[in-house]
Scaffold this motif. Structure first.
Motif, PDB file in Angstrom:
ATOM      1  N   MET A 141      24.919 -33.731  -1.855  1.00 34.98           N
ATOM      2  CA  MET A 141      26.279 -33.766  -2.672  1.00 34.98           C
ATOM      3  C   MET A 141      25.717 -33.915  -4.119  1.00 34.98           C
ATOM      4  SD  MET A 141      29.065 -33.500  -1.266  1.00 34.98           S
ATOM      5  CE  MET A 141      28.298 -32.052  -0.345  1.00 34.98           C
ATOM      6  N   ARG A 142      24.353 -34.473  -4.349  1.00 36.94           N
ATOM      7  CA  ARG A 142      24.129 -34.648  -5.589  1.00 36.94           C
ATOM      8  C   ARG A 142      23.689 -33.172  -6.321  1.00 36.94           C
ATOM      9  NH1 ARG A 142      25.843 -38.587  -4.185  1.00 36.94           N
ATOM     10  NH2 ARG A 142      27.837 -37.324  -4.932  1.00 36.94           N
ATOM     11  N   ILE A 143      23.124 -32.253  -5.334  1.00 35.55           N
ATOM     12  CA  ILE A 143      22.723 -31.028  -5.931  1.00 35.55           C
ATOM     13  C   ILE A 143      24.149 -30.194  -6.178  1.00 35.55           C
ATOM     14  CG2 ILE A 143      21.785 -28.760  -5.301  1.00 35.55           C
ATOM     15  CD1 ILE A 143      19.614 -30.544  -3.448  1.00 35.55           C
ATOM     16  N   THR A 144      25.044 -30.515  -5.185  1.00 37.48           N
ATOM     17  CA  THR A 144      26.271 -29.974  -5.345  1.00 37.48           C
ATOM     18  C   THR A 144      27.029 -30.396  -6.815  1.00 37.48           C
ATOM     19  OG1 THR A 144      26.605 -29.935  -3.131  1.00 37.48           O
ATOM     20  CG2 THR A 144      28.482 -29.406  -4.383  1.00 37.48           C
ATOM     21  N   ASP A 145      26.756 -31.472  -7.131  1.00 35.54           N
ATOM     22  CA  ASP A 145      27.418 -32.065  -8.411  1.00 35.54           C
ATOM     23  C   ASP A 145      26.873 -31.525  -9.605  1.00 35.54           C
ATOM     24  OD1 ASP A 145      29.326 -33.639  -6.996  1.00 35.54           O
ATOM     25  OD2 ASP A 145      27.716 -35.569  -6.840  1.00 35.54           O
ATOM     26  N   VAL A 146      25.561 -31.251  -9.445  1.00 39.46           N
ATOM     27  CA  VAL A 146      24.610 -30.769 -10.570  1.00 39.46           C
ATOM     28  C   VAL A 146      25.156 -29.327 -10.764  1.00 39.46           C
ATOM     29  CG1 VAL A 146      22.446 -29.776 -11.169  1.00 39.46           C
ATOM     30  CG2 VAL A 146      22.668 -31.949 -10.224  1.00 39.46           C
ATOM     31  N   PHE A 147      25.438 -28.649  -9.723  1.00 40.27           N
ATOM     32  CA  PHE A 147      26.015 -27.232 -10.039  1.00 40.27           C
ATOM     33  C   PHE A 147      27.323 -27.169 -10.280  1.00 40.27           C
ATOM     34  CE2 PHE A 147      22.183 -25.716  -7.171  1.00 40.27           C
ATOM     35  CZ  PHE A 147      22.024 -24.539  -7.796  1.00 40.27           C
TER      36      PHE A 147
END
Length: 260
Positions: A141-147
């Motif tokens: 989810m943190r990677i998703t938030d970055v994108f």
């Protein structure tokens, strides 16, 4: 008439009304008919399916529908619509209608191809994130938030300008950068479905994680994925048209809905 005869007559009457051969139905066929009846009642859905069907048929049978070669340069430059050229010609003398028809192939390929890639990536990440939870969920989810923190169109413009404009690159970039919405959508569905009894029973029986994810959980979260994919195709076509208009998408002389 005796009671036995009355029962026999009654049985015959009931049997005539509800013969086993008549009441026996295929569950899948019945469900399909139910879905079709509900779909037919939704006028906007039927209209959308009709438009999509026309576009797909236009793309498939483009050589038979187009009256001219989309790459042929005629002697008429920027001609007005006429019986010979229904939508006129462009600055280089090519038939606009023929290029528009052939452009459907490119735009639909970009839309469907990019959505297939993004849905595949987002579905897998969403299933893993929602099922395992904990640090796995946090990392995904943190990677998703970055994108999602970057404007999507600006990010696509930067990446395409780095890798180079082409049809293949546009499909890959749109697919690899468009999975975030699917991942969050699938994760939310998995968080609710994994609490149901049939998932707990599968875990208790010792079923493998891939089987639980793809055979038991995924079918129950497919509906929102399909809806998201439908809108994703339209969005990808618009982005491709924007990129082609800016010179970062499909390159001339290939026809696209952004550079017809």
């Amino acid at each position: 008439m005796s009671t036995a005869e009355m029962n026999m007559d009654g049985s015959r009457e009931i049997g005539a009304q509800l013969h086993p051969a008549e009441i026996r139905q295929d569950p899948e066929e019945s469900y399909s008919r139910l879905v079709m009846r509900r779909f037919a009642k939704h006028k906007l859905a039927v209209a959308g399916l009709a438009v999509m069907t026309v576009l797909v048929l236009m793309a498939v049978f483009a050589p038979f529908i187009a009256r001219h070669d989309p790459y042929q340069v005629t002697g008429s430059f920027e001609a007005e619509p006429s019986w010979e050229y229904w939508l006129g010609t462009d600055q280089t003398g090519r038939d606009v209608l023929s290029r528009l028809i052939y452009a459907a192939r490119v735009s639909l390929t970009v839309g469907i191809g990019s959505v297939v890639i993004s849905v595949a990536i987002g579905t897998v990440l969403g299933l893993v994130s929602g099922f395992f939870g904990g640090w796995v969920d946090m990392v995904v989810m943190r990677i998703t938030d970055v994108f999602m923190s970057f404007p999507q169109l600006m990010l696509i413009l930067v990446v395409v300008s780095m890798v180079g404009p082409s049809l293949t690159n546009v499909i890959l970039v749109l697919g690899l950068l468009g999975w975030t919405g699917v991942a969050r959508l699938v994760r939310g569905g998995v968080l609710s479905v994994k609490q149901l009894d049939f998932v707990k029973a599968g875990v208790a029986l010792g079923l493998g994680v891939p089987r639980i994810l793809f055979a038991h959980i995924l079918p129950n979260v497919t509906a929102p994925i399909l809806v998201h994919a439908t809108f994703g195709i339209a969005g990808a076509i618009l982005v491709e048209a924007s990129l082609s208009f800016l010179g970062l998408g499909v390159q001339p002389p290939t026809a696209s809905w952004g550079i017809c």
